[in-house]
Design a protein around this motif. Structure first.
Motif, PDB file in Angstrom:
ATOM      1  N   ILE A  11       0.859  -1.170   0.000  1.00 35.05           N
ATOM      2  CA  ILE A  11       0.000   0.000   0.000  1.00 35.05           C
ATOM      3  C   ILE A  11       0.901   1.228   0.000  1.00 35.05           C
ATOM      4  O   ILE A  11       1.579   1.505   0.979  1.00 35.05           O
ATOM      5  CB  ILE A  11      -0.921   0.010   1.234  1.00 35.05           C
ATOM      6  CG1 ILE A  11      -1.767  -1.269   1.256  1.00 35.05           C
ATOM      7  CG2 ILE A  11      -1.803   1.242   1.227  1.00 35.05           C
ATOM      8  CD1 ILE A  11      -2.593  -1.410   2.505  1.00 35.05           C
ATOM      9  N   ALA A  12       0.918   1.949  -1.098  1.00 35.78           N
ATOM     10  CA  ALA A  12       1.753   3.136  -1.192  1.00 35.78           C
ATOM     11  C   ALA A  12       1.101   4.266  -0.412  1.00 35.78           C
ATOM     12  O   ALA A  12      -0.095   4.463  -0.473  1.00 35.78           O
ATOM     13  CB  ALA A  12       1.911   3.549  -2.648  1.00 35.78           C
ATOM     14  N   ILE A  13       1.924   5.008   0.354  1.00 37.69           N
ATOM     15  CA  ILE A  13       1.399   6.105   1.155  1.00 37.69           C
ATOM     16  C   ILE A  13       2.392   7.255   1.229  1.00 37.69           C
ATOM     17  O   ILE A  13       3.535   7.112   0.876  1.00 37.69           O
ATOM     18  CB  ILE A  13       1.068   5.653   2.584  1.00 37.69           C
ATOM     19  CG1 ILE A  13       2.347   5.244   3.308  1.00 37.69           C
ATOM     20  CG2 ILE A  13       0.077   4.537   2.601  1.00 37.69           C
ATOM     21  CD1 ILE A  13       2.169   5.217   4.787  1.00 37.69           C
ATOM     22  N   LEU A  14       1.919   8.351   1.724  1.00 39.14           N
ATOM     23  CA  LEU A  14       2.776   9.508   1.957  1.00 39.14           C
ATOM     24  C   LEU A  14       3.189   9.609   3.424  1.00 39.14           C
ATOM     25  O   LEU A  14       4.250  10.102   3.740  1.00 39.14           O
ATOM     26  CB  LEU A  14       2.047  10.795   1.554  1.00 39.14           C
ATOM     27  CG  LEU A  14       1.691  10.865   0.076  1.00 39.14           C
ATOM     28  CD1 LEU A  14       0.843  12.103  -0.197  1.00 39.14           C
ATOM     29  CD2 LEU A  14       2.934  10.874  -0.769  1.00 39.14           C
ATOM     30  N   LEU A  15       2.335   9.159   4.325  1.00 37.89           N
ATOM     31  CA  LEU A  15       2.623   9.179   5.764  1.00 37.89           C
ATOM     32  C   LEU A  15       2.641   7.752   6.274  1.00 37.89           C
ATOM     33  O   LEU A  15       1.942   6.908   5.766  1.00 37.89           O
ATOM     34  CB  LEU A  15       1.534   9.966   6.504  1.00 37.89           C
ATOM     35  CG  LEU A  15       1.392  11.412   6.058  1.00 37.89           C
ATOM     36  CD1 LEU A  15       0.138  12.003   6.656  1.00 37.89           C
ATOM     37  CD2 LEU A  15       2.597  12.211   6.458  1.00 37.89           C
ATOM     38  N   TYR A 156      -4.866  10.078   2.806  1.00 38.00           N
ATOM     39  CA  TYR A 156      -5.016  11.511   2.567  1.00 38.00           C
ATOM     40  C   TYR A 156      -5.091  12.312   3.851  1.00 38.00           C
ATOM     41  O   TYR A 156      -4.860  13.498   3.858  1.00 38.00           O
ATOM     42  CB  TYR A 156      -6.272  11.779   1.724  1.00 38.00           C
ATOM     43  CG  TYR A 156      -6.156  11.203   0.337  1.00 38.00           C
ATOM     44  CD1 TYR A 156      -5.374  11.832  -0.621  1.00 38.00           C
ATOM     45  CD2 TYR A 156      -6.794  10.025   0.000  1.00 38.00           C
ATOM     46  CE1 TYR A 156      -5.244  11.306  -1.894  1.00 38.00           C
ATOM     47  CE2 TYR A 156      -6.675   9.491  -1.273  1.00 38.00           C
ATOM     48  CZ  TYR A 156      -5.902  10.135  -2.207  1.00 38.00           C
ATOM     49  OH  TYR A 156      -5.772   9.615  -3.455  1.00 38.00           O
ATOM     50  N   SER A 157      -5.444  11.665   4.940  1.00 37.78           N
ATOM     51  CA  SER A 157      -5.455  12.353   6.228  1.00 37.78           C
ATOM     52  C   SER A 157      -5.124  11.336   7.306  1.00 37.78           C
ATOM     53  O   SER A 157      -5.300  10.142   7.121  1.00 37.78           O
ATOM     54  CB  SER A 157      -6.815  13.000   6.506  1.00 37.78           C
ATOM     55  OG  SER A 157      -7.804  12.013   6.697  1.00 37.78           O
TER      56      SER A 157
END
Length: 178
Positions: A11-15, A156-157
């Protein structure tokens, strides 16, 4: 969706910094691996808690993750403990690989076969892991299956560590969602 040879779902994420996901509890001594080399098991006695058995926060966190739980300890529960607890790290106890093929961005891997998630940096190095479940074939409170959807998702959050569900458990919510 990108799936690896071992059934890993990436699962690619930013945080990526999650302390615990959902609880996964095991009760059978044999399923815990009490005879596995490098581990021993203890049985919780009346009045014992995670805090009383493992006063050190780091050691307690390791043992709770090895046992795939973030729930209260109950009398008679079998707890798997690394023999070298004082000298081990959380990453040493991960059921996930320490290194994966770099994705070029932070990534969370969820492997439901070992009931764990792992947070990886952009270079593919494991930086954190914890217990995970994929839901259940049937949830009595909502009277239907409640399996976790499989796929690739972007966060996203991000809520705080005090975040709780407004929906589950039915009817009032309140389940921890750190």
């Amino acid at each position: 969706m990108r799936t690896g040879e071992n059934g890993l779902v990436f699962i690619a994420i930013l945080l990526m910094f999650f302390p615990f996901m959902t609880a996964y509890s095991q009760s059978s001594s044999s399923s815990l691996g009490c005879s596995e080399e490098g581990y021993h098991c203890i049985h919780a006695k009346r009045g014992q808690s995670w805090e009383s058995l493992f006063p050190d926060d780091t050691e307690r966190g390791i043992v709770m993750r090895v046992n795939h739980t973030n729930q209260e300890l109950y009398r008679g529960e079998t707890v798997k403990v690394p023999d070298d607890l004082a000298d081990t790290t959380l990453l040493d106890q991960s059921p996930l690989p320490r290194q994966i093929e770099p994705a070029g961005e932070k990534e969370i891997v969820v492997n439901l076969n070992v009931h764990a998630w792992g947070a990886y940096d952009a270079d593919g190095s494991l930086v954190r892991w914890g217990p995970a479940t994929g839901g259940s074939n049937w949830c009595r409170d909502i009277d239907r299956p409640c399996r976790t959807k499989v796929g690739t998702f972007r966060i996203y959050s991000l809520g705080s560590s005090s975040c709780v569900s407004t929906k589950f458990p039915v009817p009032r919510g309140g389940a921890p969602m750190p």
